[in-house]
Write a protein that holds these residues in place. Structure first.
Motif, mmCIF file in Angstrom:
data_model
loop_
_atom_site.group_PDB
_atom_site.id
_atom_site.type_symbol
_atom_site.label_atom_id
_atom_site.label_comp_id
_atom_site.label_asym_id
_atom_site.label_seq_id
_atom_site.Cartn_x
_atom_site.Cartn_y
_atom_site.Cartn_z
ATOM 1 N N ARG A 127 87.978 16.014 39.649
ATOM 2 C CA ARG A 127 87.794 17.081 40.143
ATOM 3 C C ARG A 127 86.598 17.810 39.984
ATOM 4 O O ARG A 127 85.691 17.621 38.779
ATOM 5 C CB ARG A 127 88.890 17.862 39.275
ATOM 6 N N ARG A 128 85.931 18.428 41.100
ATOM 7 C CA ARG A 128 84.637 19.064 40.933
ATOM 8 C C ARG A 128 84.909 20.229 41.757
ATOM 9 O O ARG A 128 84.922 20.426 43.093
ATOM 10 C CB ARG A 128 83.368 18.007 41.809
ATOM 11 N N GLU A 168 83.553 8.452 43.075
ATOM 12 C CA GLU A 168 82.488 8.034 42.294
ATOM 13 C C GLU A 168 82.478 6.586 41.932
ATOM 14 O O GLU A 168 83.684 5.899 41.678
ATOM 15 C CB GLU A 168 82.306 8.579 40.962
ATOM 16 N N TRP A 194 78.497 8.956 44.807
ATOM 17 C CA TRP A 194 79.553 9.846 44.706
ATOM 18 C C TRP A 194 79.924 10.433 46.282
ATOM 19 O O TRP A 194 78.763 10.428 47.142
ATOM 20 C CB TRP A 194 79.498 11.087 43.918
ATOM 21 N N ASP A 246 86.986 20.717 45.144
ATOM 22 C CA ASP A 246 87.008 19.554 45.648
ATOM 23 C C ASP A 246 87.414 18.507 44.783
ATOM 24 O O ASP A 246 87.322 18.473 43.691
ATOM 25 C CB ASP A 246 85.433 19.276 46.282
ATOM 26 N N TRP A 247 87.514 17.135 45.581
ATOM 27 C CA TRP A 247 87.704 16.110 44.605
ATOM 28 C C TRP A 247 86.401 15.145 45.000
ATOM 29 O O TRP A 247 85.913 14.967 45.833
ATOM 30 C CB TRP A 247 88.758 15.281 45.218
ATOM 31 N N GLN A 248 85.955 14.409 43.850
ATOM 32 C CA GLN A 248 84.716 13.591 44.139
ATOM 33 C C GLN A 248 85.217 12.223 43.758
ATOM 34 O O GLN A 248 85.702 11.827 42.631
ATOM 35 C CB GLN A 248 83.591 14.072 43.156
ATOM 36 N N ARG A 256 81.796 13.561 47.938
ATOM 37 C CA ARG A 256 82.686 14.816 47.727
ATOM 38 C C ARG A 256 83.371 15.175 48.885
ATOM 39 O O ARG A 256 83.047 15.374 49.804
ATOM 40 C CB ARG A 256 81.833 15.803 47.171
ATOM 41 N N ALA A 290 82.183 15.793 54.930
ATOM 42 C CA ALA A 290 81.894 15.661 53.392
ATOM 43 C C ALA A 290 80.443 15.592 53.133
ATOM 44 O O ALA A 290 79.550 15.567 53.898
ATOM 45 C CB ALA A 290 82.779 14.297 52.938
ATOM 46 N N SER A 291 80.221 15.453 51.709
ATOM 47 C CA SER A 291 78.896 15.373 51.153
ATOM 48 C C SER A 291 78.899 14.107 50.429
ATOM 49 O O SER A 291 79.723 13.648 49.989
ATOM 50 C CB SER A 291 78.453 16.463 50.397
ATOM 51 N N GLN A 292 77.757 13.577 50.365
ATOM 52 C CA GLN A 292 77.542 12.277 49.625
ATOM 53 C C GLN A 292 76.088 12.446 48.791
ATOM 54 O O GLN A 292 75.249 13.218 49.086
ATOM 55 C CB GLN A 292 77.442 11.193 50.358
ATOM 56 N N SER A 345 89.497 19.335 48.818
ATOM 57 C CA SER A 345 90.857 19.255 48.246
ATOM 58 C C SER A 345 91.671 19.555 49.446
ATOM 59 O O SER A 345 91.614 20.778 50.122
ATOM 60 C CB SER A 345 91.077 19.888 47.137
#
Length: 598
Positions: free
Chosen positions: A370-371, A378, A443, A374-376, A445, A428-430, A448
């Motif tokens: 959990r971030r 990894e 990762w 959001d959910w990450q 991200r 999303a982001s990476q 959610s």
């Protein structure tokens, strides 16, 4: 003409003729733009000198005429520059160069002449020494500026410099009748230093254009290769899906007939492996379609834990064989994200492949954390790591660090680029963190999903094999031109208790009907090697058998025939066909002897 006026080629030096017409036109554009700017600067330069002459009660009419005439010339040249830009767009680089290069050369000569006119005016000797010297210094600064900004097209600067500063140097004895023996050598020395500077700047521009063209060409070739690959996968998907399609049916047929309890576990593992291969194969083909713009991104609520288990299943055997500890840290079912399930799966697979490829010992950890909101997802590894200088480029297509080539030369530097592309498509982001020689953490991200979307989350289905007493009944006609696929259909449907007849063409299918076979369900492959249209054949068979139900089977997605079939209300199924989905469909189309199938 340009070759004559360009600097001579030296060993390893770039020549103007090495540049493409587009690159040459860009150089001309820079030089022409500087000439236009220079003409516009003339009234600005003339104003303080005219004011000075008025303050010392000297006749300034000649300077007024000079400034006025060339201000009008500047306006005309600016209008001409607009036409030049229009021609470059309309006629292309090569034609524009042939037409406009002589004209720009003429404008460069006129520009140089415009700066030498005040020097000619001062030849009368009626101007103070300080006035003439200040104008000489101003003119020298303008020449130096043009040596940098007009030298992209060196032949333009040569004409400008020869006309402007060359004329100025020759007129020194008349402008400075007393001091010319001291001033003229300085102006001559200025010729050598400024021209040398212009040549160096010109070569710099040539090298930059050549490097840019090389990069652009390599990028276009890489993109074309990627498009060709995607186009091949898309157009060849029917043939590529055939063996996977047959394999799934044959495994279910074997499971149905198996009476050895010791083989049950092995068959279940084999079924799961084929399902994983099917999912990964579909992901590859679907990603190719998305990169070609043939399929929109479908954002939905996705559960991370089942996807992570599925990806771990794909790589667990490889990790075990290389004595790498593969661990999975799940979220306990709490990780629900908004994503495209196919793109997310492909990203996970690529990150795991990357981690295992460059981990020679130690372990790989896959986790969901959990971030914030959001959910990450990894992936940690104890591999070779990535140097800090390479981390900014690691997501670029076709980039691989130097140490990566020493470990494994099979990759092409596309895996992480695909992850970045998938992340962009999903919003999303990476990112990554890495220490060279110690390992890396990649990762992804994802936002959610809303709590009220929890029930609709996409999870992996668990396929339960058909029980021994759960059988269907009825008759089914299958038309497919691949013997391997026909055998798989026959084996699976017979195992389910369905009387099955298979045909390779329209003639074979109608021959079966003429022989008295009355199907209750008809499955027809869309692409037949005989050249017949599968859709037209299905329509003809259903017209002959009005009580039967039918469906199209295809490994393609973008066929006009499939689009027409769906528009007209026909059922279209795509290869590799899931046996569970096929069984569910047959339960509706055929009588069921014992319908306890889950």
């Amino acid at each position: 003409m340009e070759k004559f006026f360009s600097s001579p080629r030296q060993d390893g030096a770039v020549c103007f003729s090495d540049i493409s017409p587009n690159g040459q036109l860009r150089l001309l554009d820079l030089s022409y733009g500087r000439i236009v700017f220079g003409f516009g600067l003339i009234p600005v330069v003339a104003t303080p000198f005219i004011v000075w002459l008025h303050q010392i009660d000297r006749d300034a009419r000649a300077f007024w005429v000079w400034a006025s005439v060339f201000t009008l010339v500047a306006l005309v040249i600016r209008l001409l520059f607009r036409r030049y830009r229009r021609d470059c767009t309309q006629y292309g680089a090569e034609r524009a160069m042939r037409y406009w290069l002589p004209k720009v050369h003429a404008l460069a000569v006129l520009y140089g002449f415009s700066l030498s006119v005040p020097v000619m005016i001062m030849c009368s000797g009626n101007y103070p020494f300080e006035f003439a010297m200040l104008f000489l210094v101003t003119s020298a600064s303008i020449m130096a500026g043009n040596a940098t900004h007009q030298s992209p097209m060196l032949s333009c600067f040569q004409r400008f410099f020869a006309t402007g500063w060359g004329t100025t140097t020759l007129l020194m004895p008349w402008v400075f009748p007393v001091h010319w023996p001291y001033v003229m050598p300085l102006t001559a020395l200025f010729i050598l230093s400024i021209y040398k500077h212009a040549v160096l700047v010109h070569r710099f521009f040539l090298q930059q254009i050549l490097l840019e063209e090389g990069y652009r060409k390599a990028k276009e070739q890489a993109e074309e290769a990627l498009r060709a690959k995607n186009q091949f996968l898309t157009t060849a998907s029917h043939d590529l899906r055939q063996p996977v399609h047959a394999m799934g049916f044959l495994i279910e047929s074997i499971s149905r007939r198996n009476r050895d309890l010791l083989l049950g576990s092995a068959l279940q593992d084999l079924r799961q492996s084929v399902q994983s291969v099917t999912q990964m194969f579909n992901s590859l083909l679907d990603l190719s379609r998305i990169e070609l713009g043939a399929q929109p991104v479908n954002l939905q609520t996705v559960a991370l834990d089942p996807l992570m288990n599925d990806v771990a299943t794909l790589f667990r055997e490889e990790a075990r064989s290389r004595q790498i500890d593969l661990r999975v840290r799940l979220s306990g079912g709490r990780a629900l994200v908004t994503a495209d399930v196919m793109l997310l799966r492909q990203s996970m697979i690529n990150l795991m492949q990357n981690a295992l490829r460059y981990t020679q010992s130690g372990g790989v950890l896959m986790a969901a954390r959990r971030r914030g909101g959001d959910w990450q997802f990894e992936v940690w590894d104890t591999g070779v790591g990535i140097a800090e200088d390479d981390q900014q480029r690691i997501y670029s297509p076709f980039f691989r660090p130097e140490h990566a080539w020493r470990i494994d030369n099979a990759g092409h530097g596309l895996g992480l680029a695909v992850v970045a592309r998938c992340a962009d498509l999903m919003g999303a982001s990476q990112g990554l963190s890495s220490r060279e020689g110690r390992g890396s953490r990649f990762w992804l991200r994802l936002p959610s999903a809303q709590i009220d979307e929890r029930r609709t989350a996409v999870r992996e289905r668990t396929f339960s094999p058909v029980g021994h007493g759960e059988t269907l009944s009825g008759r089914c006609l299958v038309i497919d031109d691949e013997p391997q696929v026909r055998n798989a259909w026959q084996a699976l449907l017979n195992a389910w208790g369905v009387e099955t007849a298979c045909a390779a063409s329209a003639n074979d299918a109608f021959a079966l009907l003429d022989a008295g076979f009355e199907p209750q369900a008809i499955f027809c492959d869309q692409r037949l090697r005989s050249g017949e249209s599968g859709f037209e054949l299905l329509q003809a068979l259903l017209e002959r058998c009005p009580d039967a139900a039918g469906a199209m089977i295809s490994g393609e997605f973008d066929s006009p025939a499939l689009a027409q079939a769906e528009q007209e209300g026909y059922l279209v199924l795509h290869k590799p066909l899931d046996p569970e989905a096929l069984y569910t469909l047959l339960c509706r189309l055929l009588p069921v002897a014992d319908n306890d199938y889950p």
